[in-house]
Design an enzyme around this catalytic site. Structure first.
Site, PDB file in Angstrom:
ATOM      1  N   ASP A   8      -9.943   3.926  -1.399  1.00  0.00           N
ATOM      2  CA  ASP A   8      -8.789   3.976  -0.524  1.00  0.00           C
ATOM      3  C   ASP A   8      -9.190   4.838   0.681  1.00  0.00           C
ATOM      4  OD1 ASP A   8      -5.989   3.824   0.239  1.00  0.00           O
ATOM      5  OD2 ASP A   8      -5.934   5.942  -0.305  1.00  0.00           O
ATOM      6  N   ASP A  10      -6.696   6.216   3.421  1.00  0.00           N
ATOM      7  CA  ASP A  10      -5.726   7.204   3.894  1.00  0.00           C
ATOM      8  C   ASP A  10      -5.256   8.107   2.755  1.00  0.00           C
ATOM      9  OD1 ASP A  10      -6.123   5.862   6.250  1.00  0.00           O
ATOM     10  OD2 ASP A  10      -4.264   4.715   6.120  1.00  0.00           O
ATOM     11  N   GLY A  18       0.768   9.924   8.187  1.00  0.00           N
ATOM     12  CA  GLY A  18       1.700   8.807   8.072  1.00  0.00           C
ATOM     13  C   GLY A  18       1.333   7.733   9.079  1.00  0.00           C
ATOM     14  N   ASN A  51      -4.474  -0.678   2.407  1.00  0.00           N
ATOM     15  CA  ASN A  51      -3.201  -1.285   2.792  1.00  0.00           C
ATOM     16  C   ASN A  51      -2.823  -0.757   4.162  1.00  0.00           C
ATOM     17  OD1 ASN A  51      -2.969  -2.635   0.358  1.00  0.00           O
ATOM     18  ND2 ASN A  51      -1.419  -1.264  -0.496  1.00  0.00           N
ATOM     19  N   LYS A 101      -2.732  -4.017  -2.075  1.00  0.00           N
ATOM     20  CA  LYS A 101      -2.919  -3.351  -3.368  1.00  0.00           C
ATOM     21  C   LYS A 101      -1.562  -3.100  -4.013  1.00  0.00           C
ATOM     22  CE  LYS A 101      -5.271  -0.096  -1.248  1.00  0.00           C
ATOM     23  NZ  LYS A 101      -6.016   1.146  -0.931  1.00  0.00           N
TER      24      LYS A 101
HETATM   25 MG    MG Z   1      -3.895   6.331   0.248  1.00  0.00          MG
END
Ligand code: MG
Ligand code: ZN
Length: 167
Positions: A8, A10, A18, A51, A101
């Site tokens: 992943d 982030d 964000g 994502n 995901k």
């Molecule tokens: Mg993440």
């Protein structure tokens, strides 16, 4: 057949305030540079699966995803390691796609492209959906960072490497 760690991005590799899409905000999380280098040295291909619903929501464009990736790669230069590939889902959750995901479409796409044996591969992420993608796809395991005992990325790497025989 090669082995990979599916990452992943982030809040796993970089801090995410964000919907991060500004290169100047990209900061590596603790232990990431050294941890990625150790995984690479152990023979893992490094593939980001991300994502990016911010694209589908119209908050930023695909080019912003790539700008952040390039900044991430720059920050990894001093650690002498690079991410091998970046795959992303641009859709909103309500679009019902199969690439977001915990959907496995991107995982399987990466496995085909890089000739990856998923049963020898792992996932590292900060959300249940990251880990679930790996489980659904037949990965050997997944490590969720950000919580004890894997608060930091290098602890997750320790765990994965403890499974891996030499070479
Ligand atoms: Mg993440
Ligand atoms: Zn998607």
């Amino acid at each position: 057949m090669r082995k990979a760690v599916f990452l992943d991005r982030d809040n796993t590799l970089i801090h995410d305030p964000g919907y991060i899409h500004e290169p100047e905000k990209v900061v590596l999380l603790p232990g990431v540079g050294k941890g990625l280098r150790r995984l690479k040295e152990a023979g893992f291909i490094l593939v980001v699966i991300s994502n990016q619903s911010g694209i589908g929501r119209g908050y930023y464009g695909e080019e912003d995803f790539w700008v952040v990736n390039r900044r991430l790669q720059e920050l990894l230069f001093p650690f002498k390691v690079q991410i091998d590939d970046f795959l992303f889902c641009p859709h909103r959750p309500d679009e019902g796609c199969s690439c977001r995901k915990p959907g496995t479409e991107l995982l399987f796409r990466a496995a085909e492209k890089w000739k990856i044996d998923l049963s020898r591969s792992f996932v590292i992420g900060d959300k249940d959906s990251d880990i679930e993608m790996g489980l659904r796809g037949g990965c050997r395991g997944g490590v969720r960072v950000g919580k004890a005992p894997f608060e930091t990325f290098d602890r997750a790497v320790d765990f994965i490497l403890s499974f891996v025989e030499e070479g």
